[in-house]
Design a protein around this motif. Structure first.
Motif, PDB file in Angstrom:
ATOM      1  N   CYS A   7       0.854  -1.195   0.000  1.00 13.07           N
ATOM      2  CA  CYS A   7       0.000   0.000   0.000  1.00 13.07           C
ATOM      3  C   CYS A   7       0.890   1.245   0.000  1.00 13.07           C
ATOM      4  CB  CYS A   7      -0.923  -0.012   1.209  1.00 13.07           C
ATOM      5  SG  CYS A   7      -2.157   1.297   1.186  1.00 13.07           S
ATOM      6  N   GLU A   8       0.891   1.966  -1.136  1.00 14.67           N
ATOM      7  CA  GLU A   8       1.750   3.124  -1.315  1.00 14.67           C
ATOM      8  C   GLU A   8       1.009   4.226  -2.056  1.00 14.67           C
ATOM      9  OE1 GLU A   8       5.519   2.112  -3.063  1.00 14.67           O
ATOM     10  OE2 GLU A   8       5.670   0.261  -1.900  1.00 14.67           O
ATOM     11  N   ALA A   9       1.553   5.437  -1.966  1.00  8.38           N
ATOM     12  CA  ALA A   9       0.956   6.585  -2.659  1.00  8.38           C
ATOM     13  C   ALA A   9       2.033   7.637  -2.896  1.00  8.38           C
ATOM     14  CB  ALA A   9      -0.185   7.177  -1.834  1.00  8.38           C
ATOM     15  N   ASP A  10       1.770   8.509  -3.836  1.00 11.75           N
ATOM     16  CA  ASP A  10       2.640   9.644  -4.139  1.00 11.75           C
ATOM     17  C   ASP A  10       1.781  10.886  -4.303  1.00 11.75           C
ATOM     18  OD1 ASP A  10       5.585   8.818  -4.670  1.00 11.75           O
ATOM     19  OD2 ASP A  10       4.408   7.247  -5.631  1.00 11.75           O
ATOM     20  N   GLY A  11       2.433  12.039  -4.254  1.00 14.56           N
ATOM     21  CA  GLY A  11       1.717  13.284  -4.470  1.00 14.56           C
ATOM     22  C   GLY A  11       2.685  14.431  -4.673  1.00 14.56           C
ATOM     23  N   PRO A  12       2.191  15.521  -5.259  1.00 17.04           N
ATOM     24  CA  PRO A  12       3.041  16.675  -5.564  1.00 17.04           C
ATOM     25  C   PRO A  12       3.422  17.503  -4.342  1.00 17.04           C
ATOM     26  CG  PRO A  12       0.787  17.145  -6.185  1.00 17.04           C
ATOM     27  CD  PRO A  12       0.826  15.706  -5.749  1.00 17.04           C
ATOM     28  N   ASP A  13       2.679  17.326  -3.239  1.00 12.55           N
ATOM     29  CA  ASP A  13       3.000  18.020  -1.984  1.00 12.55           C
ATOM     30  C   ASP A  13       2.493  17.141  -0.839  1.00 12.55           C
ATOM     31  OD1 ASP A  13       0.188  18.524  -1.676  1.00 12.55           O
ATOM     32  OD2 ASP A  13       0.405  20.354  -2.847  1.00 12.55           O
ATOM     33  N   LEU A  14       2.827  17.515   0.382  1.00 16.00           N
ATOM     34  CA  LEU A  14       2.482  16.670   1.525  1.00 16.00           C
ATOM     35  C   LEU A  14       0.974  16.512   1.678  1.00 16.00           C
ATOM     36  CD1 LEU A  14       3.508  14.965   3.849  1.00 16.00           C
ATOM     37  CD2 LEU A  14       3.579  17.039   5.252  1.00 16.00           C
ATOM     38  N   GLU A  15       0.232  17.592   1.504  1.00 12.22           N
ATOM     39  CA  GLU A  15      -1.223  17.527   1.660  1.00 12.22           C
ATOM     40  C   GLU A  15      -1.855  16.543   0.669  1.00 12.22           C
ATOM     41  OE1 GLU A  15      -5.069  20.484   1.190  1.00 12.22           O
ATOM     42  OE2 GLU A  15      -3.138  21.355   1.754  1.00 12.22           O
ATOM     43  N   ASP A  16      -1.458  16.625  -0.590  1.00  5.66           N
ATOM     44  CA  ASP A  16      -2.007  15.705  -1.596  1.00  5.66           C
ATOM     45  C   ASP A  16      -1.544  14.274  -1.346  1.00  5.66           C
ATOM     46  OD1 ASP A  16      -3.508  17.580  -3.006  1.00  5.66           O
ATOM     47  OD2 ASP A  16      -1.854  18.094  -4.338  1.00  5.66           O
ATOM     48  N   THR A  17      -0.316  14.108  -0.887  1.00  8.20           N
ATOM     49  CA  THR A  17       0.188  12.759  -0.606  1.00  8.20           C
ATOM     50  C   THR A  17      -0.580  12.136   0.547  1.00  8.20           C
ATOM     51  OG1 THR A  17       2.370  13.480  -1.368  1.00  8.20           O
ATOM     52  CG2 THR A  17       2.259  11.381  -0.208  1.00  8.20           C
ATOM     53  N   ILE A  18      -0.904  12.909   1.562  1.00 13.12           N
ATOM     54  CA  ILE A  18      -1.707  12.392   2.676  1.00 13.12           C
ATOM     55  C   ILE A  18      -3.076  11.941   2.169  1.00 13.12           C
ATOM     56  CG2 ILE A  18      -2.931  13.062   4.798  1.00 13.12           C
ATOM     57  CD1 ILE A  18      -0.437  14.827   5.432  1.00 13.12           C
ATOM     58  N   GLU A  19      -3.694  12.742   1.333  1.00 13.17           N
ATOM     59  CA  GLU A  19      -5.010  12.378   0.791  1.00 13.17           C
ATOM     60  C   GLU A  19      -4.909  11.136  -0.097  1.00 13.17           C
ATOM     61  OE1 GLU A  19      -8.793  12.286   1.015  1.00 13.17           O
ATOM     62  OE2 GLU A  19      -7.664  13.808   2.090  1.00 13.17           O
ATOM     63  N   ASN A  20      -3.863  11.055  -0.914  1.00 13.10           N
ATOM     64  CA  ASN A  20      -3.667   9.884  -1.774  1.00 13.10           C
ATOM     65  C   ASN A  20      -3.378   8.635  -0.937  1.00 13.10           C
ATOM     66  OD1 ASN A  20      -4.069  11.560  -3.958  1.00 13.10           O
ATOM     67  ND2 ASN A  20      -1.906  11.761  -4.445  1.00 13.10           N
ATOM     68  N   ALA A  21      -2.648   8.810   0.163  1.00 11.93           N
ATOM     69  CA  ALA A  21      -2.378   7.694   1.063  1.00 11.93           C
ATOM     70  C   ALA A  21      -3.670   7.210   1.718  1.00 11.93           C
ATOM     71  CB  ALA A  21      -1.356   8.107   2.122  1.00 11.93           C
ATOM     72  N   ARG A  22      -4.515   8.133   2.112  1.00  7.40           N
ATOM     73  CA  ARG A  22      -5.813   7.763   2.705  1.00  7.40           C
ATOM     74  C   ARG A  22      -6.638   6.954   1.698  1.00  7.40           C
ATOM     75  NH1 ARG A  22      -7.106  12.389   4.584  1.00  7.40           N
ATOM     76  NH2 ARG A  22      -6.508  11.905   6.706  1.00  7.40           N
ATOM     77  N   GLU A  23      -6.640   7.376   0.456  1.00  5.82           N
ATOM     78  CA  GLU A  23      -7.384   6.654  -0.579  1.00  5.82           C
ATOM     79  C   GLU A  23      -6.777   5.271  -0.834  1.00  5.82           C
ATOM     80  OE1 GLU A  23      -8.574   7.080  -5.295  1.00  5.82           O
ATOM     81  OE2 GLU A  23      -7.992   8.866  -4.177  1.00  5.82           O
ATOM     82  N   ALA A  24      -5.440   5.186  -0.852  1.00  5.54           N
ATOM     83  CA  ALA A  24      -4.779   3.897  -1.051  1.00  5.54           C
ATOM     84  C   ALA A  24      -5.107   2.941   0.092  1.00  5.54           C
ATOM     85  CB  ALA A  24      -3.268   4.095  -1.177  1.00  5.54           C
ATOM     86  N   ALA A  25      -5.090   3.433   1.328  1.00  6.91           N
ATOM     87  CA  ALA A  25      -5.434   2.595   2.479  1.00  6.91           C
ATOM     88  C   ALA A  25      -6.891   2.151   2.404  1.00  6.91           C
ATOM     89  CB  ALA A  25      -5.173   3.352   3.776  1.00  6.91           C
ATOM     90  N   TYR A  26      -7.768   3.059   2.023  1.00  7.68           N
ATOM     91  CA  TYR A  26      -9.186   2.725   1.873  1.00  7.68           C
ATOM     92  C   TYR A  26      -9.353   1.569   0.886  1.00  7.68           C
ATOM     93  CZ  TYR A  26     -14.125   3.241   0.639  1.00  7.68           C
ATOM     94  OH  TYR A  26     -15.450   2.994   0.397  1.00  7.68           O
ATOM     95  N   ASN A  27      -8.699   1.684  -0.273  1.00  5.09           N
ATOM     96  CA  ASN A  27      -8.806   0.640  -1.290  1.00  5.09           C
ATOM     97  C   ASN A  27      -8.225  -0.679  -0.796  1.00  5.09           C
ATOM     98  OD1 ASN A  27     -10.077   2.349  -3.109  1.00  5.09           O
ATOM     99  ND2 ASN A  27      -8.151   3.024  -4.012  1.00  5.09           N
ATOM    100  N   TRP A  28      -7.085  -0.622  -0.102  1.00  8.64           N
ATOM    101  CA  TRP A  28      -6.447  -1.830   0.431  1.00  8.64           C
ATOM    102  C   TRP A  28      -7.393  -2.519   1.405  1.00  8.64           C
ATOM    103  CZ3 TRP A  28      -4.951  -4.701   4.475  1.00  8.64           C
ATOM    104  CH2 TRP A  28      -3.869  -5.572   4.332  1.00  8.64           C
TER     105      TRP A  28
END
Length: 92
Positions: A28-49
Motif C-alpha cells: 500500500c503506497e501513494a505519491d503526491g506533488p506536496d504533503l497535503e495531496d500525498t496524505i489524501e492519496n495515502a488515505r485513498e490507497a489505504a481505503y482501497n487496500w
C-alpha cells in the motif's frame, strides 16, 4: 468501521512531492506533488487496500505498528492515517 494505520512519508529526491507507504499494509503506497495531496492519496490507497481485504471470505487486518517501532531514514516522518469504511446492509 474506522481504521488508523501509520504511514511513512518521504520527500522525493528532486524536492518535488512525497512518497508514502504503510508498513503494516503490504504494497500500500501513494505519491503526491506536496504533503497535503500525498496524505489524501495515502488515505485513498489505504481505503482501497482495506476494502479489498473486506471482500475476502475471512478478512484479516494486520496489527498496527507503534510509531516508535518504525525505522525512519533522515527526512522521513510518520503520520497516522484514519480511514472510515461504511458498511451497508447486504440486500441479497
Amino acid at each position: 468501521m474506522t481504521f488508523i494505520y501509520p504511514a511513512v512519508f518521504t520527500p522525493h529526491k528532486d524536492g518535488r512531492g512525497y512518497h508514502a507507504y504503510f508498513p503494516d499494509l503490504d504494497g500500500c503506497e501513494a505519491d503526491g506533488p506536496d504533503l497535503e495531496d500525498t496524505i489524501e492519496n495515502a488515505r485513498e490507497a489505504a481505503y482501497n487496500w482495506l476494502c479489498v481485504e473486506l471482500e475476502e471470505e475471512s478478512p484479516e487486518f494486520p496489527m498496527v505498528s507503534h510509531e516508535e517501532d518504525i525505522p525512519l531514514a533522515p527526512g522521513e516522518e510518520v503520520r497516522q492515517i484514519m480511514t472510515v469504511i461504511r458498511l451497508l446492509p447486504d440486500n441479497d
